[in-house]
Design an enzyme around this catalytic site. Structure first.
Site, PDB file in Angstrom:
ATOM      1  N   PRO A   1       6.919  -9.385  97.493  1.00 47.55           N
ATOM      2  CA  PRO A   1       6.412 -10.550  96.751  1.00 47.55           C
ATOM      3  C   PRO A   1       6.031 -10.124  95.341  1.00 47.55           C
ATOM      4  CG  PRO A   1       4.746  -9.734  98.296  1.00 47.55           C
ATOM      5  CD  PRO A   1       5.998  -8.951  98.551  1.00 47.55           C
TER       6      PRO A   1
ATOM      7  N   HIS B   1       1.535  -0.131 100.291  1.00 48.63           N
ATOM      8  CA  HIS B   1       1.872   0.361  98.956  1.00 48.63           C
ATOM      9  C   HIS B   1       1.202   1.725  98.836  1.00 48.63           C
ATOM     10  CE1 HIS B   1       2.263  -0.572  94.379  1.00 48.63           C
ATOM     11  NE2 HIS B   1       2.338   0.725  94.619  1.00 48.63           N
TER      12      HIS B   1
ATOM     13  N   CYS C   1      -3.229  -6.676  95.641  1.00 51.91           N
ATOM     14  CA  CYS C   1      -3.166  -7.050  94.230  1.00 51.91           C
ATOM     15  C   CYS C   1      -4.458  -6.653  93.526  1.00 51.91           C
ATOM     16  CB  CYS C   1      -2.928  -8.548  94.089  1.00 51.91           C
ATOM     17  SG  CYS C   1      -2.799  -9.088  92.367  1.00 51.91           S
TER      18      CYS C   1
ATOM     19  N   GLN D   1       3.419 -15.074 101.292  1.00 43.67           N
ATOM     20  CA  GLN D   1       2.250 -14.227 101.112  1.00 43.67           C
ATOM     21  C   GLN D   1       1.064 -15.067 100.659  1.00 43.67           C
ATOM     22  OE1 GLN D   1       1.456 -11.264  97.861  1.00 43.67           O
ATOM     23  NE2 GLN D   1       1.537  -9.798  99.556  1.00 43.67           N
TER      24      GLN D   1
END
Length: 344
Positions: A16, A170, A99, A69
């Site tokens: 995303p 990540h 994020c 998402q």
């Protein structure tokens, strides 16, 4: 789309990405790979609950399998948003715990939730109780001064106990203090080994890896076992967007299947009817073609192709003739699908 299909597609997914992975981008990517799991841009629970849902969540069935998402932290709001998204037909609900932007932190979601594993787990449990489709989490290995060995294990254990169907990691920290969101994509060092250690510790869990993967060859390498430990999936972000042609190799390399089209040009041409419908509904050509600017890297005519689409595509009234003309610039000056000796 059932959970088994999504699990298989999760072997390779396109991340995303805000302002990038909209419905036009996803339809384009689907013309390049028929098997990969595609993701929406992050959408907040508030936007899902109170915003223009069709514009935010609508998509074409041809894009499937697609995961949505969500950004949020309140379990009841996440559950309500998840139900709405399931109603739109999404194959998976993913929670953003990665994020690092200030706006996201102010809303108490994204990477800052790495510090609140119990809250994340409560959100996952609420969504699992509300929907039938898989619920997954995308996270970092830690934030700021957290020890990634402890932080990632705590989050993983909490969300897996709550029923999380997959964890996409990540493989770098997010520094919420001192680094911009852009810097957070590159500056903190990658630690792929940390993700392998998580998989070794939780072998029963579906663990995918994300971050800094620049090519299909790198993705394949990360899917190979290390010391007997094999990850379950790969997620590519910027590399897949900026060089979308690499997606043409995904189905063969990752899934052992044929690509939907033999080359980039035929993939783009397959989208002409959908683009025509978009234009007829009042959309602009550049809504679609801005996602195609990375095609034909290194081929003669690629620079002229990009220039024509960048200049003419955004203009009112630009139609398929502009896209055809741009494609012809590449066709006339070099063979599509084959590496060129020099870029134009």
């Amino acid at each position: 789309m059932d959970a088994v299909d999504v699990t298989r597609s999760r072997r390779f997914s396109v991340a995303p990405m805000m302002d990038w992975t909209d419905r036009h981008c996803r339809l384009f990517h689907r013309a390049l790979t028929g098997r990969a799991l595609l993701y929406t841009e992050m959408v907040t629970t508030g936007a899902v609950r109170f915003g223009p849902r069709e514009r935010l969540l609508g998509f074409s069935p041809e894009e499937q399998p697609v995961a949505v998402q969500l950004g949020g932290s309140e379990p009841a709001e996440l559950a309500e948003a998840a139900r709405i998204c399931e109603g739109f037909g999404y194959a998976e609900i993913n929670l953003n715990v990665g994020c690092p932007s200030d706006r996201v932190q102010d809303g108490r979601f994204g990477a800052c939730l790495m510090a609140e594993p119990v809250r994340v787990a409560d959100g996952v449990a609420a969504m699992k109780a509300a929907v039938q489709v898989p619920v997954t989490v995308k996270c970092r290995i830690g934030i700021d001064d957290q020890d990634p060995e402890l932080a990632l294990d705590e989050l993983a254990d909490a969300v897996l106990a709550a029923g999380c169907d997959a964890l996409i990691v990540h493989a770098r920290k997010a520094w919420l203090k001192g680094l911009s969101p852009r810097e957070n994509r590159d500056v903190p060092p990658l630690d792929y080994d940390r993700v392998f250690r998580l998989k070794a510790r939780r072998p029963e869990a579906h663990i995918s890896i994300n971050g800094g993967i620049g090519s299909l060859a790198e993705a394949e390498a990360l899917l190979r076992p290390r010391a007997g430990v094999a990850l379950d999936g790969i997620m590519l972000g910027r590399a897949a967007y900026q060089n979308p042609e690499l997606l043409l190799g995904v189905d063969a390399a990752i899934f052992g299947a044929a690509a939907p089209h033999e080359d980039a040009r035929s993939a783009v041409e397959s989208l002409f009817p959908a683009i025509a419908d978009h234009l007829a509904a009042g959309g602009r050509l550049s809504n679609v073609t801005r996602h195609m600017l990375g095609l034909f890297p290194g081929q003669p005519g690629a620079r002229a192709y990009r220039r024509l689409l960048s200049v003419e595509g955004p203009k009112a009234g630009a139609g398929l003739d502009v896209l055809r003309a741009a494609l012809d610039l590449v066709r006339e000056r070099g063979s599509l699908g084959a590496p060129a000796e020099a870029a134009a």
